[in-house]
Design a protein around this motif. Structure first.
Motif, PDB file in Angstrom:
ATOM      1  N   GLU A  39       0.766  -1.168  -0.158  1.00 52.35           N
ATOM      2  CA  GLU A  39      -0.024   0.170  -0.089  1.00 52.35           C
ATOM      3  C   GLU A  39       0.748   1.475  -0.055  1.00 52.35           C
ATOM      4  OE1 GLU A  39      -3.194   1.035  -0.199  1.00 52.35           O
ATOM      5  OE2 GLU A  39      -2.503   3.133  -0.028  1.00 52.35           O
ATOM      6  N   ARG A  40       0.262   2.245  -0.809  1.00 54.35           N
ATOM      7  CA  ARG A  40       1.517   3.332  -0.867  1.00 54.35           C
ATOM      8  C   ARG A  40       1.181   4.463   0.259  1.00 54.35           C
ATOM      9  NH1 ARG A  40      -1.243   7.796  -3.800  1.00 54.35           N
ATOM     10  NH2 ARG A  40       0.913   8.816  -4.275  1.00 54.35           N
ATOM     11  N   HIS A  41       0.159   4.232   0.766  1.00 54.65           N
ATOM     12  CA  HIS A  41      -0.178   5.319   2.024  1.00 54.65           C
ATOM     13  C   HIS A  41       0.177   4.519   3.115  1.00 54.65           C
ATOM     14  CE1 HIS A  41      -1.978   8.650  -0.304  1.00 54.65           C
ATOM     15  NE2 HIS A  41      -2.918   7.791  -0.804  1.00 54.65           N
ATOM     16  N   GLY A  77       4.911   1.106  -0.182  1.00 61.66           N
ATOM     17  CA  GLY A  77       5.683   1.607  -1.033  1.00 61.66           C
ATOM     18  C   GLY A  77       4.835   1.724  -2.561  1.00 61.66           C
ATOM     19  N   ASP A  78       5.543   1.635  -3.446  1.00 57.63           N
ATOM     20  CA  ASP A  78       4.726   1.767  -5.029  1.00 57.63           C
ATOM     21  C   ASP A  78       4.890   0.291  -5.151  1.00 57.63           C
ATOM     22  OD1 ASP A  78       4.005   1.869  -7.406  1.00 57.63           O
ATOM     23  OD2 ASP A  78       5.884   2.969  -8.204  1.00 57.63           O
ATOM     24  N   SER A  83       3.232  -0.857  -7.997  1.00 63.15           N
ATOM     25  CA  SER A  83       3.046  -0.956  -9.502  1.00 63.15           C
ATOM     26  C   SER A  83       4.298  -1.709 -10.149  1.00 63.15           C
ATOM     27  CB  SER A  83       3.031   0.475 -10.159  1.00 63.15           C
ATOM     28  OG  SER A  83       4.093   1.163 -10.109  1.00 63.15           O
ATOM     29  N   GLY A 143       2.016   5.290  -9.661  1.00 60.37           N
ATOM     30  CA  GLY A 143       3.326   4.993  -9.303  1.00 60.37           C
ATOM     31  C   GLY A 143       4.172   4.849 -10.604  1.00 60.37           C
ATOM     32  N   GLU A 189       0.609  11.023 -10.142  1.00 56.00           N
ATOM     33  CA  GLU A 189      -0.140  11.717  -8.811  1.00 56.00           C
ATOM     34  C   GLU A 189      -0.399  13.118  -9.446  1.00 56.00           C
ATOM     35  OE1 GLU A 189      -0.266  11.639  -4.016  1.00 56.00           O
ATOM     36  OE2 GLU A 189       1.723  11.383  -5.170  1.00 56.00           O
TER      37      GLU A 189
END
Ligand code: SAH
Length: 207
Positions: free
Chosen positions: A97-99, A123-124, A126, A199, A205
């Motif tokens: 999860e990025r958040h 993390g990213d 993607s 990502g 973003e």
């Protein structure tokens, strides 16, 4: 939820139905939407993100149908609800999860409910998790602009990946990919609407 939203709409995998029948969805939701936990819709969580509609979670889990020893990678932990459903079916789940705050609250919910076979990383996602590849299954819960090349390269032989892939304005096609030797088969599951994958192999973003 299981009968009306899932079984009647084509979810036939008894392992998916049992997992979703037993996992308390409200445990993954913010207080403000808990009363709608079993509604037939996506629900808002923190950071402008959403928990997917139950049918979408079921469709992803059914398409992957991970066996009890499967090593599974999930991208887009969000609330952790889909992580729980996948963890009930698979052997080991690594979820990215990025958040950081969403990852922390998902980790907490999963631990509270006793899921010991799950790891949530920040993390990213993607570009996947090369150091842990290959995976038997990969679930992507955010919309990718195109087939996610690097993630597909992290599938083991016979492995499957499900992701929503951009298919025109504001719509995505939930797509199942399966690795067979050097070939990758592709099958469309259903048109869907997801939040974007942000990502390196997703979208930029927006400020
Ligand atoms: N499966 C979740 C739904 C999450 S919505 C649930 O059941 O609650 C999609 C999630 O993907 C969001 O939390 C968003 O922050 C996350 N996301 C978007 N791009 C990402 C990326 N590149 N790597 C990791 N997570 C990402």
């Amino acid at each position: 939820m299981v009968e009306r939203q899932l079984r009647r709409r084509g979810i036939t995998d008894e392992r998916v139905l049992a997992a979703m029948g037993s996992i308390p969805r409200e445990e993954f939701l913010p207080e403000s939407v808990r009363s709608r936990a079993y509604a037939d819709s996506a629900l808002p969580i923190a950071r402008g993100q959403t928990v997917s509609q139950p049918w979408i979670v079921a469709a992803i889990c059914q398409a992957l149908s991970p066996g009890p020893t499967a090593r599974l990678l999930e991208i887009g932990t969000g609330s952790g609800y889909s992580t729980a459903v996948l963890a009930e079916m698979a052997g080991v789940v690594v979820s990215v999860e990025r958040h950081p705050d969403l990852a922390a609250s998902a980790t907490e919910s999963l631990a509270r409910l006793g899921f010991g076979n799950v790891e949530v990383l920040v993390g990213d996602g993607s570009t996947g998790l090369a150091e842990r590849a290959p995976f038997d299954a990969i679930a992507v819960h955010a919309a990718a602009p195109a087939a996610p090349r690097t993630l597909l390269s992290q599938l083991g032989e016979g492995g499957a990946l499900v992701a929503p892939i951009a298919a025109g304005e504001d719509r995505e096609m939930l797509t199942l990919y399966r690795r067979r030797g050097a070939e990758i088969d592709r099958e469309a599951i259903s048109p869907v609407a997801f939040v974007p994958l942000i990502g390196a192999e997703g979208y930029a973003e927006t400020p």
